[in-house]
Design a protein around this motif. Sequence first.
Motif, short mmCIF file in Angstrom:
data_model
loop_
_atom_site.label_atom_id
_atom_site.label_comp_id
_atom_site.label_asym_id
_atom_site.label_seq_id
_atom_site.Cartn_x
_atom_site.Cartn_y
_atom_site.Cartn_z
N GLU A 198 -4.35 6.87 -7.74
CA GLU A 198 -3.84 5.07 -7.81
C GLU A 198 -3.98 4.98 -9.22
O GLU A 198 -2.54 4.04 -9.75
CB GLU A 198 -5.08 3.97 -8.07
N LYS A 244 -7.89 -0.04 -7.50
CA LYS A 244 -8.43 1.48 -7.63
C LYS A 244 -9.59 1.44 -6.69
O LYS A 244 -9.88 -0.09 -5.94
CB LYS A 244 -9.75 2.12 -8.68
N ARG A 292 -1.73 1.41 -8.69
CA ARG A 292 -2.23 0.59 -8.30
C ARG A 292 -4.12 0.15 -8.52
O ARG A 292 -4.53 1.49 -9.20
CB ARG A 292 -2.18 0.96 -6.71
N PRO A 309 -2.23 13.54 -1.74
CA PRO A 309 -3.12 12.55 -2.90
C PRO A 309 -1.96 12.10 -4.51
O PRO A 309 -2.13 13.35 -5.12
CB PRO A 309 -4.50 12.95 -3.36
N SER A 340 0.82 8.18 1.53
CA SER A 340 1.31 9.76 0.98
C SER A 340 1.58 10.95 1.53
O SER A 340 0.07 11.06 2.53
CB SER A 340 1.08 9.70 -0.93
N THR A 357 -2.97 7.53 3.50
CA THR A 357 -2.84 6.35 3.14
C THR A 357 -4.10 6.29 2.11
O THR A 357 -4.24 6.91 1.71
CB THR A 357 -3.90 5.21 3.55
N GLU A 358 -4.04 5.03 0.81
CA GLU A 358 -4.91 5.70 -0.15
C GLU A 358 -6.00 5.60 -0.16
O GLU A 358 -6.77 6.87 -0.65
CB GLU A 358 -4.46 4.39 -1.61
N TRP A 390 -6.72 8.95 1.71
CA TRP A 390 -7.42 9.93 0.19
C TRP A 390 -8.52 10.50 -0.45
O TRP A 390 -8.55 11.47 -0.78
CB TRP A 390 -6.08 10.23 -0.40
N LYS A 391 -8.09 9.15 -0.60
CA LYS A 391 -9.71 8.73 -1.97
C LYS A 391 -11.20 9.09 -1.35
O LYS A 391 -11.68 9.94 -1.81
CB LYS A 391 -9.56 7.21 -2.34
N SER A 401 0.91 -1.34 -0.17
CA SER A 401 -0.15 0.07 0.34
C SER A 401 0.90 1.44 0.32
O SER A 401 2.04 1.01 0.38
CB SER A 401 -0.31 0.14 1.70
#
Lengths: 172, 481, 741, 241
Positions: A42, A49, A47, A39, A36, B222-223, B226-227, A33
């Motif tokens: 992906e 989605k 990565r 942002p 960051s 983390t992704e 943020w998402k 994972s």
Amino acid sequence: MGDRYLALFEDVEHAVEALGELRALGVPEEDLSVISGIPVAEAIMGRPKVANLMARWALPGALLGLAAGVFFTIGTPLMYPIQVGGQPIVSLPPSMVIIYEFTMLGVILATLIGLLAQAELPRWREKVYHPAISHGAIGILFRCDESCFDQVRERLRGLGAFELIPVDRSES
Amino acid sequence: MSSEATMHPDLAHVEQELKAADLLLDRRPREEMNYEVMRAMERISLTWLIVAFFLGGLVFLGLVLAWGYQIKWGLGVAGINRPVFWGVYIANFVFWIGISHAGTLISAILRSVGAEWRRPITRAAEAMTVFALMVAGMYPLIHMGRTWRFYWMLPYPNQRLLWPNFRSPLMWDMMAILTYLTGSLIFLYLPLIPDLAMVRDHSSAKLRKKLFNILSLGWRGTEAEWKHLHVAMAIFTFIIIPVAASVHTIVSWDFAMSNVPGWKSTIFGPYFVVGAIYSGVGALAVVLVMVRKFMGFEYYLREQHLDNIGKIMLTMTFFWTYFWFNGYLTEWYGAETALDFLREFMTYTGPAAPLFYAMLITNIIIPIAILWSRAGRTTPWMISLAGISINIGMYLERYIIVPVTLSRNRFPFSWGHYVPSPVEILISIGSLSMFILLYVLLSRIVPLISVWEVQEGQVMHVIRRVGRTLVPGVIQWHKAE
Amino acid sequence: MSKQGITRRQFLQGTALAGAAAVISGCTLSLQKKEYLEPYVDMPEFALPGESVWYATTCRECPAACGIIVRVHQGRAKKVEGNAMHPVNEGKTCARGQAALQALYNPDRLRAPVAQSARGSRQFTSIDWNEALNTLYQLISETDPARIAFFGGDVPDHVLWILETFFAAIGAPPPVIYSTHAAWEGKRALRLVNKSLFGVDRLPVYDLAHADVVFSFSGGFLSTELSPVHYNLAFGRMRGRQDTGGPRGVVVHFEPRLSQTAAPADRWIPIRPGTEGLVALALGRILLDEGWARNTAAAPFFAGVDAKELAEVTDVEYERLRHLAQLFGQAQAPLAIPGSAAAAHRGGYQAVMAVQMLNILMDNLGKPGGLWLAPDTRIDGLTPKTEPASLADVRDLVERMRSGQVDLLLLDGSNPAYGLPPEVGFVDAVANVGKVISFSSFVDETSVWADYILPGHTPLESWGYQVVDNGTDRLVISAQQPVVRPYYDTRDVADVFLFLAQALEPARAQLPWLNVVDFLKSRMEVIRNLGIPGSFALDNVEEAWAYWLGNGGWRSKEPLWSAPVLKRELSQAFNLAPEFEGGTEYPFILYPYESPTLTDGRGANRPWLQELPDPMTTAMWRTWVELNPETAYLLGVQRDDVVKVISPYGEVEAIVYIYPAIHPHVVAMPLGQGHTDYGRYAQGRGANPVQLLGGREVDVVKDLAWLSVRVKIVPTGRRQRLPRLENNAGVDRAREVGFPG
Amino acid sequence: MSTYNQGTDEHRWAMVVDIDKCTGCGACITACYAENNIPVVGEEEIHKGRHMGWVRIERYWEGEYPNVRARFLPIMCQQCGQAPCEPVCPVFATYHSATEHINVQVYNRCVGTRFCANNCPYITRVFNWFDPVFPEPLQEQLNPDVTVRSRGIMEKCTFCIQRIRRVEEDAKAAGRPIEDGEVQPACVQACPTEALVFGDLNDPNSKVARLAESRRAFKLLEDLGTEPAVIYLKGGDAHVV
């Protein structure tokens, strides 16, 4: 299943390469994972989605808000009818305002709850982190056993990983 | 992003100019920005303390002593009377609600249209909204005859199962403000989380670290975080715009739903919204100039921002003038007797005419004169002057709408006369001080610049060589699929 | 029921009053210091917890004697309502009557007898009634009766009768009864004119309800004069005829100022002050000349009158006078009403006569909508024989006081120090009086000069009666009874004198009653002996007494007013013109008037009345001076400027009120304020225009000619906002837009 | 459209104000003070426009000297059938009573927003700016049937609802209908010219119902559609010289 490691990179390109290396070493996608400071889409990182389920939260929130609004403006006067200004006890136009506001409030609250639930916040106890991330570094969190780690360590360093931490051990 | 080694000296100059003109092209390491913003936040100078205590004193005087005195003795200590049942408290209420429209609404609009220059100003703007709403929300309580019974307006039934009257515009008001305040708070908070995490990571003070750990909810970046933050912000952006518009529309309905000549107007809704944005942008300009000066944020807040805000202000000047004139003309043409009374009172040579003319001068003439030129927009003191002028003008407008309009009615025998009392003035000063104080305190608690958003913007902005010169470009990172 | 001497308890009963509720009283009057507190296990009759009772009594806020019923709840008076059975007011009340409660519960009432260390010092020490009565007894018994004087004002008939009898018995001069209010309403002139024309010393009663064209000459019959509630009622009926198909009564009002009585009139005709009589003369002349007069017996009075000349003098155009005369002359039921201001100058007597002459010309005497004479109220044993005093009589008394011929002065029901012009010299004269005793309930400007104040009950705590002298066609003996127990340690003046009579040998035979209730019961027989069919039978005293209390008194069954009959040959009118003191340096005529709210000042300590907007100016709490807009412009003053109003006799300060309906040569001021004593609500606010008056008297009538001084207006440069209900700007603007109704 | 019906228990209490009869004497005002425990506020408060009277008599001047007229217009709560004050109250402190058909003010529910007062086109609502003061022993006079209002709440003419209720209950207990004229608010009871008449408009034989048919009848600001229960009778215009 092995330990978790955090590798920090200065920029996106190196981080993307590192991800490729890790995948090549057989680290499955779900053990990878990205963390960051800003942002990063992906797609940039290659990565999968992240599923966007926010609408599933917002919509029920809206419905709940709407129901509350309807209850307040139509239900409560019917439960205790009081006549004011010669107006009908129940009427839609003046009810719209409250219904609207409650619907919006419902969406707002549901979105917040949805965000917290989906992003799994708050997570005060989580330690897999490094302060450099908020300075703009990109962290790659991966899981592999000791042998695997020995393999990747040098490669990642080669890609510019300036910090490479075995998370679970170092922080215990 | 061209390499400096190969650059022509002229182009180096062009690059310099481009960077000077746009923060987002003038890239600096995140770490540097982080520390700069944190230093500004953590620096508590003697001046700051004096200012904070002075403001605190005014808040104590106005909102504790004066308000307490009013609660103890009754609203008679204010200047309101019959028929002027509403005075400066309501004018202040409308004014602060108006100010609140600067932040969240502007920020949301700019976010929704992808105005990149918004990045360093949204935080400061959104904070304004929250504080202005807090101040505004106090005024209905101050204004109430029995403040200690305010909770009777909350939506719950009394012991006889009687609920509040949801048909009252005041209930609408309360619900709208509640929604807007909730939304604005969250809207301020969400993009703040990554910056709170930043402070948590890099602050040296233990207590602050602990506190910010809690406040940042353990944000890591983390992704998924943020998402969903991104999606939530997108939802909020589009929810908060109609909510903000509804809030001031409903505020206008406090007046427009009534029978009062001068209030009963169908244009009041949009007129109030426009007026709110107008005063809000004016206040935002002043706040930005202040933040820039006193926090040392010259790097983040640049001429470009003042220029853009100035343009919005100028646009709003025309909007407001258009709406005001629209209302005025239709009432003039209708020649209703009671409205004639009101017009005689507040225009021509009537007793309230100075207020009316002052409103037109401060709301139309001064802003246009200043904002017409780029120099006017980008000179901090000039744009501040325009912002202050607009806020004086908009306050006068609210004052004219509330106590001045109420001074005239259909029964000339029962006309009224209103002068604010010392208590009202003290409370007004107290609430203004509270707003400033909250801001001053906030500036020492959270980063007033959204650093991650600035960095995000900087990452997306590039300078490219095209032909013989350098041009700025945007890589729309967030649109990567 | 009663024991020996003054040690006694009385049980006073009331009877049921139809309509409202079962009414009966269990009031106990204790003349002892000892009081019995009884638990409510032993319930006083008809005083039910949570239930109100209504007591019928008589309003004494002015001499009109309206019948009222007072709502009493748990022993406290709550509300004054009109007694629907009472012929004077038929259930109606005025604002002043409502405020009677605020005399009873006034925070500044005297709560016990007091002695004053030095007159005017306002240093009072409480004494008990034994000491007070002893002192009074000693003073009366030890003073040479010829050197005792009683000065009274609006004293009810029963007290007056007792006093008169008492003083006659001990050989003292009769009480001097002078009501300043009576002077302001011109009562004496009305009576004397009736005496001269019709040979009876009675007040006129105007059948306003049935008149169709009413000419009113500077009167205040709708505000304070004569029987205001009665005339308001009649006025309403006059107007109300239009709703039942009858003609709507029309009122034309002549006065230098548009007064409260002029306001509801259809037309106000401004005239020069004091020219009411001249207007009447001119109208009469025209009526005669045009053949509109229906009875020419009065023609000699109008001999030699030149209407056109008078039109000049009075400021009313001749054509208008002629039109008015035609309206009056061709009316079915014309009626002329002389008002107080007509009688308030030197020529007032003739002026009133001139107005009454119009009634004679139109032959409305004793006809529906015409002029009547009040029933004869001189009843042996009920009403005093003493004539109300004239100002000349008061001057005599003051002269006796000044020259040290009065050793004991007793004061009740009047406030001469406030209400009489300083020129009369009452206050100065008091200094030369041996002892002064006041029976006032309040420390007012007069009782502050007393050595002792022995406070009487307020009217709502008192027994008594009043024989109604005008305002109804019946003979009405209006009963007064206490509606509550005395709230403080006060004592009924009648009881005090009956008590003294017990101790003073010569008086005991004349006044054998132990207390006022015994006395009142004994009057039942007097009324029975009149032989007039009345509202109830009087054969059995106790039964009569019950009706007396329950009905609020006795009244004749049939109308007893009488048609006036001209008793003498008339001769040419003379001396009608007014005369004003003050030379050319005093450019304006002062037009003082009784405040419709505070009357002659007695209402000033009632907060309700202080805060009741004056009907015309809507002003409260202060004194203003009314100036015509043009006059104000010429003087360079604006509304709310403080000006000095200066007459040859004094000066006062008042706030300018720009009054659009007043003759430009006239400045008007209301009475009522300017108290230096009289409680927190009255004292220290406004000015008393009486200070500006001289002691000039009306010819023949010998009463105060209060419309006889000129004044000048001097701006002080200060401003003070006059508290008022109206909005200045709004009212100015409304004159252009019109009446919203 | 009014929504009340002509039920047997329902009354449309109404008042007629005959401007042709009003002499401006103020008896109604004082009677109202006495009946409804209205405090006296004093000079300073009057300056601020805080007279507490529930009924006021507006005096208007017409014309210029010497052709001046003064007109009296008594104004009290008009007890509107469609009262603009009612819907704006957030706590239902004022509403339309279903049986009396008058506009009711519930003191203890009022929080004092004063919205109703602004919205009253007749400016008849009165606010308690301070706690009332009744210097000892003036408080002995206070009517036990009427609440003494504390600071911060709105009040207004109630048509003396305590009197209406008393008569209603008496009539109900006796099992008889209410007679015309049996209910008299304090102002009507006092009014010496009988310019004020009170009764039930639902009763076609009542005096008010008959007067309401008069060609002189009008309502204040009728064009606002508030359906007042106070009916005014125009002053007559006698064309005298």
